[in-house]
Design a protein around this motif. Structure first.
Motif, PDB file in Angstrom:
ATOM      1  N   ASN A 147       8.887 -12.909  21.754  1.00  0.00           N
ATOM      2  CA  ASN A 147       8.442 -13.299  23.087  1.00  0.00           C
ATOM      3  C   ASN A 147       6.938 -13.038  23.131  1.00  0.00           C
ATOM      4  O   ASN A 147       6.493 -11.896  22.976  1.00  0.00           O
ATOM      5  N   ALA A 149       4.856 -12.827  25.444  1.00  0.00           N
ATOM      6  CA  ALA A 149       4.436 -11.850  26.456  1.00  0.00           C
ATOM      7  C   ALA A 149       4.539 -10.427  25.917  1.00  0.00           C
ATOM      8  O   ALA A 149       3.693  -9.568  26.223  1.00  0.00           O
ATOM      9  N   ASN A 150       5.539 -10.156  25.101  1.00  0.00           N
ATOM     10  CA  ASN A 150       5.655  -8.829  24.493  1.00  0.00           C
ATOM     11  C   ASN A 150       4.525  -8.562  23.512  1.00  0.00           C
ATOM     12  O   ASN A 150       4.082  -7.427  23.349  1.00  0.00           O
ATOM     13  N   ARG A 152       1.557  -9.339  23.837  1.00  0.00           N
ATOM     14  CA  ARG A 152       0.429  -8.822  24.624  1.00  0.00           C
ATOM     15  C   ARG A 152       0.472  -7.291  24.668  1.00  0.00           C
ATOM     16  O   ARG A 152      -0.567  -6.622  24.562  1.00  0.00           O
ATOM     17  N   ASP A 185      -2.066 -16.217  25.661  1.00  0.00           N
ATOM     18  CA  ASP A 185      -1.720 -16.916  26.894  1.00  0.00           C
ATOM     19  C   ASP A 185      -1.588 -18.419  26.649  1.00  0.00           C
ATOM     20  O   ASP A 185      -0.661 -19.073  27.143  1.00  0.00           O
ATOM     21  N   ASP A 188       1.647 -19.064  24.692  1.00  0.00           N
ATOM     22  CA  ASP A 188       2.840 -18.972  25.545  1.00  0.00           C
ATOM     23  C   ASP A 188       3.045 -20.270  26.328  1.00  0.00           C
ATOM     24  O   ASP A 188       4.167 -20.781  26.431  1.00  0.00           O
TER      25      ASP A 188
END
Length: 313
Positions: A147, A149-150, A152, A185, A188
């Motif tokens: 993922n 976001a993880n 990050r 970003d 993603d």
């Protein structure tokens, strides 16, 4: 005094003036070489993230290299030496490297240890129903980097760890991390857009082992795997038969081989289940530098391209 004597005297006087003048010149300063920070990362994906944040200030040693399987890795004496010499050791955590605590202890290292997944709430194998029970139903899934976001969080933890080990580089690590977070970003958003183009009924995939749980939750694909979250757990004949039945029943469109796995099992499932054999995807390791997935960003883009190509997006 003869002509020769005067010349000799003048030459001597000239040298007398010249030599002290040169002696008074400031010594030439050699440029100060920036001491690189030795960092050990447990596997290739982490190694890439450390390089992105560390830049030229770090020298990274990766224990489990490209296309390597960290689940089954057995450290060698050279690995202990690398850990002993490191100023920072970066590990995934979540039980991914079952061998790392023993290696750190055996090395006697004084290095700081950064757990890249610190702060991430892990999901548990099969708790969202994607796949049969492999006898590891309550094991934490360590593949959090799937993922974006993880990732990050990984980058923030690596940034802070590097700054702690090398305070003089704090500004550089902050700048590098900020720039890389912007790339994450954008990645993603790319992944979400690509998956949105796959017909919802076809968003189902079989992979070698259960490494895509975080991807599934974040982006809306469903993954089925004959192995658990560790590639060391052998799929039984019963597991394989169950997967084949599920592929037929649910008309799962594609079966994917991971770069760290034996292809024969997936070829059998594709053949018996009537699914399309998709391209090779990367779960736990990057490709070699000249391959299709030499960095984290390229790995994620490659995987999504393969998913879209096989599922008809």
């Amino acid at each position: 005094m003869g002509r020769l004597g005067i010349g000799t005297l003048l030459l001597a006087l000239g040298l007398a003036w010249i030599v002290p003048a040169r002696a008074q010149e400031p010594a030439r300063q050699e440029p100060v070489q920036q001491e690189t920070v030795r960092v050990v990362a447990t596997f290739s994906i982490l190694g890439d993230l450390v390089r992105q944040v560390g830049g030229s200030r770090v020298a990274v040693t990766t224990l489990v290299g490209p296309n390597g399987d960290a689940h089954s890795f057995v450290p060698a004496p050279a690995d202990a030496q690398a850990v002993a010499a490191a100023r920072l050791v970066v590990v995934n955590g979540l039980g991914f490297e079952g061998w790392i605590d023993r290696l750190i202890k055996a090395s006697g290292t004084k290095a700081k240890v950064v757990v890249a997944a610190k702060g991430i709430v892990p999901i548990e194998e099969d708790d969202d129903g994607h796949g049969p029970d492999h006898g590891h139903s309550h094991a934490a899934d360590p593949h959090a980097w799937q993922n974006v976001a993880n990732t990050r969080t990984y980058v923030a933890n690596i940034r802070d760890g590097l700054a702690s080990a090398d305070p003089e580089g704090r500004a550089a690590y902050q700048a590098n991390a900020t720039a890389y977070l912007a790339q994450l970003d954008a990645l993603d958003a790319e992944v979400r857009k690509a998956v949105a183009g796959i017909p919802e009924a076809r968003r189902r995939i079989v992979t070698t082992h259960d490494a895509f749980g975080y991807f599934a939750r974040a982006y809306g694909l469903r993954f089925v795997a004959p192995q658990g979250v560790s590639s060391q757990s052998e799929a039984t004949a019963r597991d394989v038969a169950a997967i084949v039945r599920q592929v037929r029943r649910d008309r799962i469109p594609a079966v994917f081989l991971e770069n760290i796995s034996d292809p024969r099992l997936m070829q059998q499932i594709a053949r018996e289940g009537g699914a399309k054999a998709g391209g090779r995807v990367f779960s736990d390791a990057l490709s070699e530098p000249g391959g299709p997935a030499p960095t984290y960003l390229e790995m994620m883009r490659h995987n999504v391209r393969e998913f879209v190509a096989a599922l008809g997006g």
